[in-house]
Write an enzyme that holds these catalytic residues in place. Structure first.
Site, PDB file in Angstrom:
ATOM      1  N   HIS B  54      11.127  26.817 -37.770  1.00 54.45           N
ATOM      2  CA  HIS B  54      11.982  25.669 -37.474  1.00 54.45           C
ATOM      3  C   HIS B  54      11.121  24.606 -36.775  1.00 54.45           C
ATOM      4  CE1 HIS B  54      16.026  28.130 -37.399  1.00 54.45           C
ATOM      5  NE2 HIS B  54      15.263  28.457 -38.418  1.00 54.45           N
ATOM      6  N   GLU B  56      11.535  22.951 -33.984  1.00 53.35           N
ATOM      7  CA  GLU B  56      11.342  23.159 -32.539  1.00 53.35           C
ATOM      8  C   GLU B  56      10.333  24.284 -32.301  1.00 53.35           C
ATOM      9  OE1 GLU B  56      14.152  23.174 -34.286  1.00 53.35           O
ATOM     10  OE2 GLU B  56      15.878  22.597 -33.077  1.00 53.35           O
ATOM     11  N   CYS B  84      18.746  25.895 -32.350  1.00 53.79           N
ATOM     12  CA  CYS B  84      19.495  27.125 -32.624  1.00 53.79           C
ATOM     13  C   CYS B  84      19.183  28.141 -31.521  1.00 53.79           C
ATOM     14  CB  CYS B  84      19.100  27.688 -33.989  1.00 53.79           C
ATOM     15  SG  CYS B  84      17.481  28.503 -34.010  1.00 53.79           S
ATOM     16  N   CYS B  87      15.445  28.979 -31.297  1.00 60.73           N
ATOM     17  CA  CYS B  87      14.597  27.919 -30.752  1.00 60.73           C
ATOM     18  C   CYS B  87      14.916  27.635 -29.288  1.00 60.73           C
ATOM     19  CB  CYS B  87      14.731  26.656 -31.591  1.00 60.73           C
ATOM     20  SG  CYS B  87      14.016  26.854 -33.242  1.00 60.73           S
TER      21      CYS B  87
END
Lengths: 165, 160
Positions: B54, B56, B84, B87
């Site tokens: 992801h 992040e 999320c 993260c």
């Protein structure tokens, strides 16, 4: 979906616990993970590599997911199980879900691990059980643990109670 | 928000647009402090690659590789979208002091859930970060209307 743990599961979890002990012996944090296919074939093995890399996301389970996912097709992963020497944290539980793996068997429980680390502010965790995190996931997860907790706890106690740490 | 927050957040939007243009998911992230940007990344997550990549997570890992933890403890993670659970936890482990995000998870969830591959974990980052003694400050949603445009037309079986 749920499949009760059998002797093969416990043998694979013992491998993850052995990996956690090897991690501690090599200077890493005492965590290990094994991913195995539905027939028990081992797809990936990983330790925490947080100490050697300085990357605090390199937990054993996340490392195992990062290793397996590019190599193993999603259909195989969907039938696979991840064995973790200790209960996956919120990050690793999420990573496991994202990989498509839907079954988790873990050794040492998060609550007891937190108690063991309570005196160490830098290692306190997020305080989530993996079941609690994955109850919010868009697909059902099959989670088993704590299992072989005394064996898994022995590795943790040996590491965290060592006076040099 | 603090004075530089809007600038850094708009940079995450640019990274999200670039990620989408490159065939990845429309997410961007920046790690920055008063001295400037430490690391930045778009999402590189793909179905057959690293599912943890992801935006992040990518930005935090780059940041940990290039600066000491002490600097990250004074830094902010900017994210085009609310981080999320994975993260948010990664931000805690990396040691950042703050998170500033654009589009909220609760509004993205119905978009993502249109596709099997996009369906995720319905936890806010504040919930994930609520329990530890060491607090990570969370600011958001911010610039939500601009952030919403990043997802315009993206979440369908054809693209996501």
């Amino acid at each position: 979906m749920s499949r009760t743990t059998d002797d093969r599961d416990l043998a694979l979890l013992r491998q993850a616990i052995a990996v956690s002990a090897a991690a501690a012996a090599s200077g890493e944090l005492p965590f290990g993970a094994v991913i195995a296919a539905r027939d028990g074939t081992i797809l990936a093995r990983a330790t925490s590599t947080e100490i050697s890399t300085g990357d605090w996301t390199c937990h054993a389970e996340t490392n195992a997911v990062r290793d397996a996912s590019p190599r193993i097709d999603r259909r195989t992963l969907a039938q696979a199980t991840i064995y973790a020497s200790a209960e996956p944290c919120a990050m690793c539980a999420s990573a496991i879900f994202y990989s498509g793996i839907r079954r988790i068997v873990y050794g040492f429980g998060e609550t007891k691990l937190r108690q063991m680390l309570a005196t160490r502010a830098e290692t306190t965790g997020l305080g989530f059980s993996c079941r609690e995190v994955l109850a919010h996931a868009a697909a059902p997860m099959d989670i088993h643990g704590p299992c072989l907790e005394a064996e898994a706890a022995a590795v943790q106690a040996r590491y965290w109670n060592a006076t040099s740490r | 928000m603090q004075p530089d927050d809007e600038n850094f957040l708009r940079q995450t939007f640019a990274l999200a647009r670039a990620a989408r243009a490159a065939g990845h998911r429309p997410f961007g992230a920046v790690v920055a402090d008063a001295a400037g940007i430490v690391a930045e990344a778009g999402s590189t997550q793909t179905a057959n690659g690293d599912p943890t990549a992801h935006a992040e997570m990518n930005a935090l890992r780059r940041a940990m590789a290039v600066v000491p933890r002490a600097r990250l403890e004074g830094a902010t993670l900017y994210a085009s979208n609310e981080p999320c659970a994975m993260c948010a936890a990664a931000a805690f482990y990396a040691g950042v002091a703050r998170i500033v995000f654009g589009f909220p998870e609760e509004k993205l969830r119905p978009l993502r859930n249109r596709t099997a591959a996009g369906a995720g974990i319905g936890l806010s980052c504040r919930a994930v970060l609520a329990r530890p003694a060491r607090k990570v400050e969370v600011v958001g949603p911010c610039l939500e209307d601009e952030a919403a445009l990043l997802h315009d037309g993206y979440w369908s079986e054809a693209t996501a």
